[in-house]
Design an enzyme around this catalytic site. Structure first.
Site, PDB file in Angstrom:
ATOM      1  N   ILE A  53     -44.153  43.911 -30.032  1.00 25.99           N
ATOM      2  CA  ILE A  53     -45.269  43.799 -30.967  1.00 25.99           C
ATOM      3  C   ILE A  53     -44.907  43.111 -32.260  1.00 25.99           C
ATOM      4  CG2 ILE A  53     -46.879  45.576 -30.220  1.00 25.99           C
ATOM      5  CD1 ILE A  53     -45.460  47.597 -31.865  1.00 25.99           C
ATOM      6  N   GLY A  54     -43.673  42.920 -32.520  1.00 25.48           N
ATOM      7  CA  GLY A  54     -43.369  42.247 -33.785  1.00 25.48           C
ATOM      8  C   GLY A  54     -41.896  42.021 -33.946  1.00 25.48           C
ATOM      9  N   GLU A  55     -41.603  41.142 -34.848  1.00 26.41           N
ATOM     10  CA  GLU A  55     -40.198  40.931 -35.169  1.00 26.41           C
ATOM     11  C   GLU A  55     -40.127  40.622 -36.643  1.00 26.41           C
ATOM     12  OE1 GLU A  55     -38.071  38.203 -32.697  1.00 26.41           O
ATOM     13  OE2 GLU A  55     -36.592  37.856 -34.276  1.00 26.41           O
ATOM     14  N   ALA A  84     -37.310  40.946 -40.225  1.00 29.37           N
ATOM     15  CA  ALA A  84     -36.008  40.442 -40.637  1.00 29.37           C
ATOM     16  C   ALA A  84     -34.844  41.173 -39.990  1.00 29.37           C
ATOM     17  CB  ALA A  84     -35.884  40.531 -42.148  1.00 29.37           C
ATOM     18  N   HIS A  85     -35.002  42.476 -39.744  1.00 31.31           N
ATOM     19  CA  HIS A  85     -33.841  43.122 -39.130  1.00 31.31           C
ATOM     20  C   HIS A  85     -34.135  43.829 -37.846  1.00 31.31           C
ATOM     21  CE1 HIS A  85     -35.335  45.266 -42.583  1.00 31.31           C
ATOM     22  NE2 HIS A  85     -34.598  44.495 -43.326  1.00 31.31           N
ATOM     23  N   GLY A  86     -35.091  43.397 -37.116  1.00 29.97           N
ATOM     24  CA  GLY A  86     -35.230  44.042 -35.823  1.00 29.97           C
ATOM     25  C   GLY A  86     -36.469  43.615 -35.084  1.00 29.97           C
ATOM     26  N   ILE A  87     -36.407  43.862 -33.790  1.00 32.18           N
ATOM     27  CA  ILE A  87     -37.565  43.604 -32.944  1.00 32.18           C
ATOM     28  C   ILE A  87     -38.308  44.916 -32.822  1.00 32.18           C
ATOM     29  CG2 ILE A  87     -38.276  42.882 -30.630  1.00 32.18           C
ATOM     30  CD1 ILE A  87     -35.570  41.460 -30.423  1.00 32.18           C
ATOM     31  N   VAL A  88     -39.639  44.868 -32.775  1.00 32.19           N
ATOM     32  CA  VAL A  88     -40.430  46.086 -32.629  1.00 32.19           C
ATOM     33  C   VAL A  88     -41.155  46.036 -31.280  1.00 32.19           C
ATOM     34  CG1 VAL A  88     -42.217  47.525 -33.673  1.00 32.19           C
ATOM     35  CG2 VAL A  88     -40.707  46.185 -35.145  1.00 32.19           C
ATOM     36  N   ASP A 145     -40.372  46.449 -51.146  1.00 35.94           N
ATOM     37  CA  ASP A 145     -40.862  45.294 -50.383  1.00 35.94           C
ATOM     38  C   ASP A 145     -42.311  45.502 -49.953  1.00 35.94           C
ATOM     39  OD1 ASP A 145     -40.706  42.747 -49.275  1.00 35.94           O
ATOM     40  OD2 ASP A 145     -39.723  43.404 -47.429  1.00 35.94           O
TER      41      ASP A 145
END
Ligand code: ADP
Ligand code: MG
Length: 346
Positions: A10-12, A14-18, A127
């Site tokens: 579902i997403g990516e 800066a520090h990981g794939i979701v 952030d």
């Protein structure tokens, strides 16, 4: 991890794939965020630990995305979060713009409740931006992505790297190189998000750090030590000089916004960080009590989740991690790539 069946990506960030996943036994749908480790010399997987620590401290607010479980996985971790349908950046891309006043009030109110909760727990998010504000199927907004949050020490004695917060939402003290900062950085970002909700497009879309300051100055005027005495102590104050510009009244910038909306916006977008209105105070502002009242979440735009995977789908400013957040300060000070934007020619 065997407890989950992966349903899709579902997403990516800066520090990981979701990933979207389903708990095999309970059927519960979650979002799994794989966090790769970036080890510091002492071996602490600091980014992941920071996120976990911050989330554990604030997991019981309905305006902060809930962390359900943490597993070690390969060389990193997997964090299991409650599944959210979309994020505010995505919603704004598909909604009719500008949003209705009642809808803007509703998003801002939910955001402020989450921020007030974090700040009451001494956590600065660092952030805040539309892509980190997740939206549930029922329209509820929750703050996510505490990758940069860090438990805030109230004595202000801790030094932080100033390259936090995605550029468009980055507070002026950070743009001037501040290494000590407080909740004010989040309150500035809230102001930028409110401006974007009212305006239909980002308020300060700078393409680099110097231009980012220029965008702010064009509207708020050149900051002077009379208005913001502490500015002279900021590391980059003497490296950057701008020609004197007078502030532009916010009603000229956002001619369609109500007087209450502009009054509240002006209380976030103040140069001196400590003068910015606290989230808990902002929730009491007239803006929320004058018609039209904040919309119920069910009256907000239907969240949209694009069919396919959305890796790097959010156009927007470069992410903070382009700036080596965890580099030792000395090193980042010496790195000409990092300080170039702050050095004026001649
Ligand atoms: P990063 O630190 O990599 O930016 P985020 O936590 O912001 O990670 O996640 C990246 C994207 O993945 C988000 O913008 C959002 O679209 C999606 N995402 C993150 N958490 C969830 C969740 N709990 N439910 C649904 N989508 C999520
Ligand atoms: Mg993110």
């Amino acid at each position: 991890m065997e407890q989950y069946c992966i349903l899709g990506r579902i997403g990516e960030g800066a520090h990981g794939i979701v990933f979207k996943a389903k708990h095999v036994e309970t059927g519960e749908i979650v979002a799994l965020k794989k966090v790769a480790l970036r080890r510091l010399e002492d071996g602490i997987p600091n980014q992941a630990l920071r996120e976990i620590k911050a989330l554990q401290e604030i997991e019981d607010s309905q305006y902060v995305v809930q962390l359900k479980a943490v597993f070690p996985h390969g060389a990193g971790f997997v964090l299991a979060f409650e599944y959210m349908l979309s994020d505010l950046a995505e919603v704004l891309r598909h909604a009719q713009r500008p949003l209705a006043q009642a809808q803007v009030k509703s998003y801002l109110q939910m955001l402020l409740k989450g921020v007030a909760f974090c700040h009451a727990n001494n956590i600065v998010h660092r952030d805040l931006k539309p892509a980190n504000l997740l939206i549930s199927a029922s329209g509820q907004l929750k703050i996510a992505d505490f990758g940069l949050a860090r438990v805030f020490s109230s004595d202000g004695s801790r030094l932080y790297t100033h390259q936090v917060a995605t550029r468009w939402y980055r507070a002026p003290e950070l743009l001037y190189g501040a290494r000590q900062y407080n909740q004010g950085v989040d309150l500035w970002a809230v102001g930028c998000i409110l401006g974007e909700l009212l305006n239909g497009s980002p308020l300060f879309p700078g393409e680099n750090d110097i231009e980012q300051l220029c965008c702010v100055l064009r509207i708020l005027g050149t900051p002077s030590p009379q208005v913001w005495p502490e500015i002279t102590e900021l590391p980059d104050y003497n490296k950057i000089s701008f020609k004197e510009q007078a502030p532009v009244p916010l009603e000229e910038v956002l001619p369609d916004a109500s007087p209450q909306a502009l009054d509240l916006l002006g209380r976030f977008l103040l140069y001196p960080p400590l003068q910015r209105i606290a989230a808990s105070q902002a929730l009491l502002h007239q803006y929320f009590f004058t018609a039209p009242l904040p919309a119920h979440p069910s009256e907000l735009p239907i969240p949209h989740r694009p069919g396919g995977p959305t890796p790097k789908a959010h156009p927007g400013p470069p992410h903070v991690h382009d700036f080596h957040v965890d580099q030792p300060l000395e090193e980042s000070l010496l790195n000409p790539e990092l300080i170039r934007p702050f050095i004026l020619e001649g």
